[in-house]
Design an enzyme around this catalytic site. Structure first.
Site, PDB file in Angstrom:
ATOM      1  N   LYS A  78      44.846  -2.411 -82.081  1.00  0.00           N
ATOM      2  CA  LYS A  78      44.768  -2.281 -83.469  1.00  0.00           C
ATOM      3  C   LYS A  78      44.988  -3.816 -84.172  1.00  0.00           C
ATOM      4  CE  LYS A  78      47.427   0.239 -87.042  1.00  0.00           C
ATOM      5  NZ  LYS A  78      48.484   1.297 -87.139  1.00  0.00           N
ATOM      6  N   SER A 153      47.267   5.327 -89.502  1.00  0.00           N
ATOM      7  CA  SER A 153      46.397   4.459 -89.848  1.00  0.00           C
ATOM      8  C   SER A 153      45.804   3.734 -88.580  1.00  0.00           C
ATOM      9  CB  SER A 153      47.381   3.506 -90.199  1.00  0.00           C
ATOM     10  OG  SER A 153      48.435   2.830 -89.495  1.00  0.00           O
ATOM     11  N   SER A 177      51.129   7.215 -87.401  1.00  0.00           N
ATOM     12  CA  SER A 177      49.955   6.648 -87.479  1.00  0.00           C
ATOM     13  C   SER A 177      49.450   6.471 -85.729  1.00  0.00           C
ATOM     14  CB  SER A 177      49.911   5.095 -87.813  1.00  0.00           C
ATOM     15  OG  SER A 177      49.838   5.194 -89.278  1.00  0.00           O
TER      16      SER A 177
END
Ligand code: GLN
Length: 485
Positions: A78, A153, A177
């Site tokens: 990420k 997310s 997330s």
């Protein structure tokens, strides 16, 4: 089996037996990324040179017999993880040009074992969101149905696995997330206990809630990754100095006699029928495997979303004060004087959702409202934590849905933030309580969308949820399905 479909343990065998080199595996992943990126959008930055250099170094290690389970395995992170010398945006325009001078501990640990970096993954801006739609770097689509969101997310982290662009990925979980996108994309995702994995070098959203964790194709890979990530880090004062168990060794121990709690507050009227069906089937599977079910109550669940959105925004408003155009990140080109420069840099650099949260958080912390909102939320957080402590006196793990519905359509909730926030109802309490939980593939909707179930463990009880997850996986086929992309 195709290289792009392999698990970490499968690829490890292929590398060890010299059926495949890491350079070959890495090239296969890079080719796959190039082929499907236009449809998916999982990546913000692809790093082919670093990947190939890493793969060559891994192949030298393998040839020298200095091999770890992660050596030569192509991973992606990420874009919230700092990577020395590699652009790190956190999904925000304000960090569009940011090249970090050092790396996150979690990435260093994987890299030192010989893992290969394919690139940096799409995400909601500053990890604020549940759909990846707040990213400043374009839409990320769900590989199972590209008209739908991958979740957020860590949307890119889940989509990259489902689209077979990386063998495993890292995400972060502040309110769901890792688990929610894993559920929407049909992968395994684990949020460790707060303090289990170092947060050093991870761009902060809400520091008392943020945790790093893996997204993988199966539970064994998840156990391998957690084992590599976990442990005390002197650079993160909230990381805990507790021995790291061998998570892989205990996987086959089964669930006979395991006491599984079903929190009644999680089985609400609005639960989607397909999600309910997957839950019922999971309960049936565990019964068959010899687990016992116990009805439990987490009475303050109703307050979790409000509590979270006060605490998370308050911490975010403080954490994001550092982006003012002075030391790093975007600086407005048309400003006059210092205050104007800071105001314009922030106005131009942050997106709408981030601005909304900074305003909410600043309000909750302002004098006159501090006691009514922030302090009250902290008190309710303690009540929620106590709910979990009490319930865990009676059960070993809990089983719940991950999200009230399967992946929704792109654009469906983007103009209704409250609806978006409410979809976090089943994941948020775990972060407030600081404990661990895992999302596990458990079925499909009538539209063919993946559905996950959540196993919640005691603080530092990752072993138990991994073992329970492994037993489920052995008894089902859900994790073997792959998106038709
Ligand atoms: N959807 C939640 C939020 O927007 C959780 C995000 C996260 O875990 N980073 O804050």
């Amino acid at each position: 089996m195709d290289t792009i479909d392999m698990t970490i343990h499968g690829l490890h065998q292929a590398l060890e037996s010299k059926q495949l080199s890491s350079v070959e595996a890495t090239k296969a992943m890079l080719a796959r990324i190039e082929a499907v990126e236009p449809q998916v959008g999982s990546f913000i930055t692809v790093t082919p040179e670093q990947a190939l250099a890493g793969a060559e170094a891994a192949d030298r290690r393998i040839a020298a017999g200095d091999m770890d389970i992660l050596t030569g395995v192509p991973l992606a992170l990420k874009d919230i993880f700092l990577t020395e010398g590699i652009r790190t945006t956190c999904g925000s325009r304000i960090l569009d040009n940011f090249i970090p001078p050092y790396s996150a501990t979690s990435w260093e640990k994987l890299r030192d074992r010989g893992a290969v970096l394919l690139g940096k993954l799409n995400q909601d801006e500053f990890a604020m969101g549940s759909s990846n739609e707040s990213s400043a770097f374009g839409v990320c689509r769900n590989p199972w149905d590209t008209t739908r969101i991958p979740g957020g997310s860590s949307g890119g982290s889940a989509a990259a696995i489902a689209a077979r662009q990386a063998t495993a990925t890292l995400g972060t979980d502040t309110g769901g997330s890792i688990r929610q996108p894993a559920s929407h994309c049909g992968c395994v995702g684990l949020k460790p206990t707060y303090g289990r994995v170092s947060r050093y070098g991870v761009i902060a959203y809400a520091s008392s809630l943020d945790q790093v964790g893996p997204l993988t194709r199966d539970v064994t890979d998840c156990a391998i990754m957690l084992g590599a990530l976990a442990g005390y880090d002197p650079k993160d004062s909230t990381s805990v100095d507790l021995a790291v168990p061998d998570y892989v060794a205990t996987l086959p121990n089964g669930v006979k006699g395991l006491r599984i709690g079903l929190p009644r507050e999680y089985f609400i009227a609005g639960l989607d029928a397909d999600v309910q069906k997957a839950m019922d089937a999971a309960i049936e599977t565990y019964r068959r495997l010899g687990a016992e079910f116990v009805d439990i109550s987490l009475p303050h669940t109703d307050y979790a979303v409000a509590t979270y959105y006060l605490i998370a925004t308050a911490e975010a408003s403080s954490n994001l004060a550092r982006y003012e155009g002075v030391r790093f990140g975007h600086r407005s080109a048309n400003a006059e004087g210092l205050i104007d420069m800071m105001t314009k840099s922030r106005s131009e650099g942050f997106g709408a959702e981030v601005k909304r949260r900074i305003m909410l958080g600043t309000y909750a912390l302002s004098s006159g409202y501090y006691d009514a909102y922030y302090v009250k939320a902290q008190k309710v957080r303690t009540l929620i934590m106590n709910d979990f402590i009490k319930a865990f006196a009676d059960v070993d793990v809990m089983l719940t849905p991950v999200a009230p519905t399967p992946a929704f359509k792109i654009g469906e909730k983007v103009n209704d933030p409250l609806q978006m926030y409410l979809s976090d109802i089943f994941t948020i309490p775990v972060n407030l309580a600081g404990t661990c939980a895992m999302s596990l593939p458990a079925g499909f909707s009538t539209d063919g969308l993946p559905i996950g179930v959540q196993l919640i463990g005691r603080p530092f009880g990752e072993e138990a949820i991994l073992r329970a997850g492994y037993a489920f996986e052995q008894a089902t086929e859900w994790h073997r399905a792959s998106a038709n992309l």
